[in-house]
Design a protein around this motif. Structure first.
Motif, PDB file in Angstrom:
ATOM      1  N   GLN A  18      40.247  42.990  32.718  1.00 37.85           N
ATOM      2  CA  GLN A  18      40.351  43.223  34.158  1.00 37.85           C
ATOM      3  C   GLN A  18      41.627  42.609  34.722  1.00 37.85           C
ATOM      4  O   GLN A  18      42.303  43.219  35.526  1.00 37.85           O
ATOM      5  N   ARG A  21      44.742  44.577  34.577  1.00 35.75           N
ATOM      6  CA  ARG A  21      44.810  45.733  35.465  1.00 35.75           C
ATOM      7  C   ARG A  21      45.212  45.352  36.884  1.00 35.75           C
ATOM      8  O   ARG A  21      45.416  46.216  37.715  1.00 35.75           O
ATOM      9  N   ASP A  39      43.388  48.444  41.477  1.00 38.88           N
ATOM     10  CA  ASP A  39      42.456  47.376  41.127  1.00 38.88           C
ATOM     11  C   ASP A  39      42.721  46.106  41.923  1.00 38.88           C
ATOM     12  O   ASP A  39      41.816  45.306  42.137  1.00 38.88           O
ATOM     13  N   ARG A  42      40.807  46.863  45.003  1.00 36.68           N
ATOM     14  CA  ARG A  42      39.374  46.855  44.677  1.00 36.68           C
ATOM     15  C   ARG A  42      38.836  45.429  44.567  1.00 36.68           C
ATOM     16  O   ARG A  42      37.791  45.102  45.125  1.00 36.68           O
TER      17      ARG A  42
END
Length: 144
Positions: A18, A21, A39, A42
């Motif tokens: 993660q 990203r 991301d 997000r």
């Protein structure tokens, strides 16, 4: 200015964690721009507005949610997460030139900087001294 950053070789492999990203891309050729990865938005909770806090002495960038009244607020496109074709770019010549300079980027191109989410600060912190060059600016074709 001496290049104090560390350039990582480009590869075709996709990020596998993660944190890999969470990135921003900076283009220094032509009309400079900063692209904010989806991301990043997000993990911040899909805010309506974001701003940047820059540490010029230790080249780093913090991306945080902010109110629309913040003088450096940027409106996140409303349908950013709904489309694979939608992106989030910010244009601002002097800011991009200063950011490239503090990161030690002298050669025109597009560079990717990776960040990590800081839960305590509710921010994505991007280290601008470590980057990956993802493209080169092509020379203009001769008109002859």
């Amino acid at each position: 200015m001496e290049n104090s950053g560390t350039c990582q070789e480009c590869s075709k492999s996709r990020p596998n964690t993660q944190n890999d990203r969470l990135y921003v891309s900076l283009s220094t050729g032509g009309k400079p721009w900063l692209r904010i990865g989806k991301d990043v938005i997000r993990v911040l909770g899909s805010p309506s507005f974001i701003t940047f806090l820059v540490n010029w002495s230790v080249p780093s960038l913090a991306i945080i949610e902010c109110p629309p009244s913040d003088p450096m607020s940027f409106l996140v496109p409303m349908n950013l997460m709904d489309s694979n074709r939608m992106g989030f770019r910010i244009y601002g010549h002097q800011f991009m030139v200063d950011l490239a300079s503090v990161a030690g980027l002298e050669e025109p191109g597009t560079y990717r900087f990776y960040g990590k989410y800081d839960e305590d600060r509710k921010a994505v912190i991007v280290d601008c001294s470590v980057y990956r060059k993802v493209s080169r600016i092509r020379p203009a074709k001769d008109a002859g």
